[in-house]
Design a protein around this motif. Structure first.
Motif, mmCIF file in Angstrom:
data_model
loop_
_atom_site.group_PDB
_atom_site.id
_atom_site.type_symbol
_atom_site.label_atom_id
_atom_site.label_comp_id
_atom_site.label_asym_id
_atom_site.label_seq_id
_atom_site.Cartn_x
_atom_site.Cartn_y
_atom_site.Cartn_z
ATOM 1 N N GLU A 1 0.835 -1.202 0.000
ATOM 2 C CA GLU A 1 0.000 0.000 0.000
ATOM 3 C C GLU A 1 0.873 1.256 0.000
ATOM 4 O O GLU A 1 0.563 2.234 -0.684
ATOM 5 C CB GLU A 1 -0.932 0.009 1.213
ATOM 6 N N ARG A 2 1.970 1.202 0.750
ATOM 7 C CA ARG A 2 2.909 2.340 0.761
ATOM 8 C C ARG A 2 3.505 2.551 -0.632
ATOM 9 O O ARG A 2 3.671 3.686 -1.082
ATOM 10 C CB ARG A 2 4.012 2.101 1.785
ATOM 11 N N ARG A 3 3.811 1.444 -1.311
ATOM 12 C CA ARG A 3 4.358 1.527 -2.677
ATOM 13 C C ARG A 3 3.313 2.130 -3.621
ATOM 14 O O ARG A 3 3.639 2.952 -4.480
ATOM 15 C CB ARG A 3 4.764 0.133 -3.143
ATOM 16 N N MET A 4 2.062 1.732 -3.443
ATOM 17 C CA MET A 4 0.977 2.296 -4.259
ATOM 18 C C MET A 4 0.851 3.799 -4.025
ATOM 19 O O MET A 4 0.665 4.564 -4.977
ATOM 20 C CB MET A 4 -0.361 1.619 -3.913
ATOM 21 N N ILE A 5 0.950 4.202 -2.769
ATOM 22 C CA ILE A 5 0.856 5.622 -2.427
ATOM 23 C C ILE A 5 1.963 6.405 -3.123
ATOM 24 O O ILE A 5 1.730 7.486 -3.674
ATOM 25 C CB ILE A 5 0.866 5.828 -0.891
ATOM 26 N N ARG B 1 -7.053 0.954 -5.124
ATOM 27 C CA ARG B 1 -6.422 2.133 -5.721
ATOM 28 C C ARG B 1 -7.188 3.396 -5.353
ATOM 29 O O ARG B 1 -6.585 4.425 -5.005
ATOM 30 C CB ARG B 1 -6.342 1.987 -7.247
ATOM 31 N N ASP B 2 -8.526 3.318 -5.390
ATOM 32 C CA ASP B 2 -9.353 4.469 -5.002
ATOM 33 C C ASP B 2 -9.136 4.817 -3.535
ATOM 34 O O ASP B 2 -9.053 5.995 -3.169
ATOM 35 C CB ASP B 2 -10.831 4.185 -5.274
ATOM 36 N N GLU B 3 -9.051 3.776 -2.703
ATOM 37 C CA GLU B 3 -8.816 3.970 -1.265
ATOM 38 C C GLU B 3 -7.468 4.666 -1.035
ATOM 39 O O GLU B 3 -7.367 5.598 -0.232
ATOM 40 C CB GLU B 3 -8.819 2.595 -0.584
ATOM 41 N N MET B 4 -6.437 4.229 -1.754
ATOM 42 C CA MET B 4 -5.108 4.822 -1.605
ATOM 43 C C MET B 4 -5.072 6.242 -2.172
ATOM 44 O O MET B 4 -4.393 7.116 -1.616
ATOM 45 C CB MET B 4 -4.046 3.955 -2.307
ATOM 46 N N SER B 5 -5.816 6.490 -3.250
ATOM 47 C CA SER B 5 -5.907 7.848 -3.809
ATOM 48 C C SER B 5 -6.531 8.793 -2.789
ATOM 49 O O SER B 5 -6.111 9.937 -2.631
ATOM 50 C CB SER B 5 -6.761 7.858 -5.078
ATOM 51 N N GLU B 6 -7.552 8.266 -2.102
ATOM 52 C CA GLU B 6 -8.221 9.032 -1.048
ATOM 53 C C GLU B 6 -7.244 9.340 0.089
ATOM 54 O O GLU B 6 -7.249 10.443 0.640
ATOM 55 C CB GLU B 6 -9.422 8.241 -0.527
ATOM 56 N N ALA B 7 -6.395 8.360 0.420
ATOM 57 C CA ALA B 7 -5.397 8.542 1.480
ATOM 58 C C ALA B 7 -4.378 9.610 1.093
ATOM 59 O O ALA B 7 -3.991 10.451 1.913
ATOM 60 C CB ALA B 7 -4.685 7.214 1.767
ATOM 61 N N VAL B 8 -3.956 9.594 -0.186
ATOM 62 C CA VAL B 8 -3.007 10.606 -0.693
ATOM 63 C C VAL B 8 -3.649 11.994 -0.617
ATOM 64 O O VAL B 8 -3.023 12.954 -0.167
ATOM 65 C CB VAL B 8 -2.564 10.281 -2.136
ATOM 66 N N ALA B 9 -4.913 12.079 -1.027
ATOM 67 C CA ALA B 9 -5.640 13.369 -0.991
ATOM 68 C C ALA B 9 -5.772 13.858 0.449
ATOM 69 O O ALA B 9 -5.616 15.054 0.717
ATOM 70 C CB ALA B 9 -7.012 13.200 -1.626
ATOM 71 N N ALA B 10 -6.029 12.951 1.373
ATOM 72 C CA ALA B 10 -6.139 13.316 2.798
ATOM 73 C C ALA B 10 -4.816 13.828 3.324
ATOM 74 O O ALA B 10 -4.781 14.788 4.112
ATOM 75 C CB ALA B 10 -6.614 12.111 3.604
ATOM 76 N N MET B 11 -3.707 13.176 2.908
ATOM 77 C CA MET B 11 -2.364 13.619 3.328
ATOM 78 C C MET B 11 -2.092 15.044 2.838
ATOM 79 O O MET B 11 -1.518 15.857 3.528
ATOM 80 C CB MET B 11 -1.306 12.673 2.784
ATOM 81 N N ARG B 12 -2.515 15.311 1.566
ATOM 82 C CA ARG B 12 -2.287 16.637 0.984
ATOM 83 C C ARG B 12 -3.115 17.695 1.701
ATOM 84 O O ARG B 12 -2.650 18.827 1.901
ATOM 85 C CB ARG B 12 -2.635 16.619 -0.508
ATOM 86 N N ARG B 13 -4.359 17.328 2.050
ATOM 87 C CA ARG B 13 -5.231 18.276 2.775
ATOM 88 C C ARG B 13 -4.662 18.574 4.167
ATOM 89 O O ARG B 13 -4.728 19.693 4.643
ATOM 90 C CB ARG B 13 -6.631 17.674 2.931
ATOM 91 N N LYS B 14 -4.098 17.530 4.777
ATOM 92 C CA LYS B 14 -3.574 17.626 6.144
ATOM 93 C C LYS B 14 -2.372 18.567 6.219
ATOM 94 O O LYS B 14 -2.227 19.349 7.164
ATOM 95 C CB LYS B 14 -3.184 16.232 6.624
ATOM 96 N N GLY B 15 -1.501 18.436 5.204
ATOM 97 C CA GLY B 15 -0.331 19.308 5.278
ATOM 98 C C GLY B 15 0.796 18.802 4.578
ATOM 99 O O GLY B 15 1.529 18.395 3.984
#
Length: 127
Positions: free
Chosen positions: A77-81, A113-127
């Protein structure tokens, strides 16, 4: 076998009837044919508890969220991110290929992939 309303492949009518999608057609009283069988009065069946399996509840959502916070991501999952952070079309596709290889099916891969995309977007929103 009946054609299902939600997809093109055939489904057993009683499964659809139990899930409340469509009613099974009346029996013809003949021994052969599409709706063969003895004519009986149809009863409305209560939905089986097993049909609710996998449905998201508020409690399970909260539990999954806490587990994700504590445990973090699996190595794949980290590699996907990392692939999704690059953001090109080819890495987007590569992330799907990786997920498919690990999870077994195209549908599961797309969901991950959608779940990981959501995680990336959350990371970007966070900071």
């Amino acid at each position: 076998w009946l054609k299902c309303s939600s997809h093109s492949r055939p489904c057993k009518g009683y499964i659809q009837a139990a899930m409340g999608k469509t009613a099974k057609p009346e029996r013809s009283g003949l021994a052969a044919g599409l709706n063969k069988g003895f004519i009986v009065t149809r009863r409305e069946m209560a939905p089986k508890p097993s049909y609710a399996k996998g449905r998201k509840s508020q409690r399970n959502g909260l539990i999954k969220e806490v587990i994700r916070e504590v445990v973090g991501f699996a190595p794949y999952e980290r590699r996907m991110i990392e692939l999704l952070k690059i953001g090109s079309a080819s890495t987007f596709k590569r992330a799907l290929k990786l997920a498919k290889k690990r999870l077994g099916t195209h549908k599961r891969g797309k969901k991950k992939r959608d779940e990981m995309s959501e995680a990336v977007a959350a990371m970007r929103r966070k900071g």
